[in-house]
Design an enzyme around this catalytic site. Structure first.
Site, PDB file in Angstrom:
ATOM      1  N   VAL A 125      44.115  42.176  46.594  1.00 32.81           N
ATOM      2  CA  VAL A 125      44.883  41.015  47.076  1.00 32.81           C
ATOM      3  C   VAL A 125      45.456  41.517  48.399  1.00 32.81           C
ATOM      4  CG1 VAL A 125      46.820  39.453  46.661  1.00 32.81           C
ATOM      5  CG2 VAL A 125      45.355  40.140  44.753  1.00 32.81           C
ATOM      6  N   PRO A 126      44.757  41.206  49.498  1.00 37.22           N
ATOM      7  CA  PRO A 126      44.931  41.938  50.765  1.00 37.22           C
ATOM      8  C   PRO A 126      46.199  41.616  51.559  1.00 37.22           C
ATOM      9  CG  PRO A 126      43.331  40.214  51.048  1.00 37.22           C
ATOM     10  CD  PRO A 126      43.729  40.192  49.598  1.00 37.22           C
ATOM     11  N   CYS A 127      47.351  42.027  51.020  1.00 43.18           N
ATOM     12  CA  CYS A 127      48.603  41.788  51.738  1.00 43.18           C
ATOM     13  C   CYS A 127      48.653  42.596  53.039  1.00 43.18           C
ATOM     14  CB  CYS A 127      49.804  42.084  50.853  1.00 43.18           C
ATOM     15  SG  CYS A 127      49.817  43.692  50.078  1.00 43.18           S
ATOM     16  N   HIS A 128      47.780  43.595  53.190  1.00 37.31           N
ATOM     17  CA  HIS A 128      47.757  44.361  54.441  1.00 37.31           C
ATOM     18  C   HIS A 128      47.230  43.527  55.608  1.00 37.31           C
ATOM     19  CE1 HIS A 128      43.740  45.035  52.657  1.00 37.31           C
ATOM     20  NE2 HIS A 128      43.310  45.104  53.900  1.00 37.31           N
TER      21      HIS A 128
END
EC number: 2.1.1.63
Length: 163
Positions: A125-128
């Site tokens: 879950v690419p919060c970056h």
């Protein structure tokens, strides 16, 4: 309640800890430990083995999307934000404001940032991929150097794909 399993493995940016049940991944996080205490074992459930394999493929530049089952526990708003994060394309970034708009709460930029910080599924879950409106890298639970590394890694891999 099914049994929880934990596995750690070495990535290019530190030890990653995976926690899950027999059916789904519950968290993927960066550890500040210097050694692995829980390596993958023959007893590890398939979902944990698959998760580690998919993350290793991601770090080798061989995977852009993840196909493992995961469970996100949070408020309805947090789950909306996390779902919107999974729509951000590989190697691209969007602002907190764009995510707020995507979840129908244009003014909730701070709430989006807060939900982002509570994401327990790093990388998949690419919060970056979420950055400040000014294009600057801002807060990341896994540390800003890791956020920068992940974004640079994805950009480099995507450029190689298009050659």
């Amino acid at each position: 309640m099914s049994h929880l399993h934990q596995v750690e493995f070495e990535s290019p940016i530190g030890i990653i800890e995976i926690v899950g049940t027999d059916e789904a991944i519950l968290s993927i996080s960066f550890s500040e430990k210097s050694e692995i205490n829980y390596p993958i074992s023959p007893d590890s459930p398939q979902v944990i083995t698959d998760c580690q394999q998919q993350l290793e493929e991601y770090f080798k530049g061989q995977r852009m999307k993840f196909t493992i089952p995961f469970l996100s526990t949070g408020t309805e708003f947090q789950r909306k934000v996390w779902t919107a994060l999974t729509d951000v394309p590989y190697a691209e970034t969007v602002s907190y404001g764009a995510i707020a708009k995507a979840v129908g709460s244009e003014k909730a930029v701070r709430a989006v940032g807060n939900a982002n910080s509570k994401n327990k599924l790093s990388i998949i879950v690419p919060c970056h991929r979420i950055i400040g409106a000014n294009g600057k890298l801002t807060g990341y639970a896994g540390t800003l150097p890791r956020k920068e590394w992940l974004l640079d890694h994805e950009k480099a891999y995507k450029e190689n794909q298009s050659k």
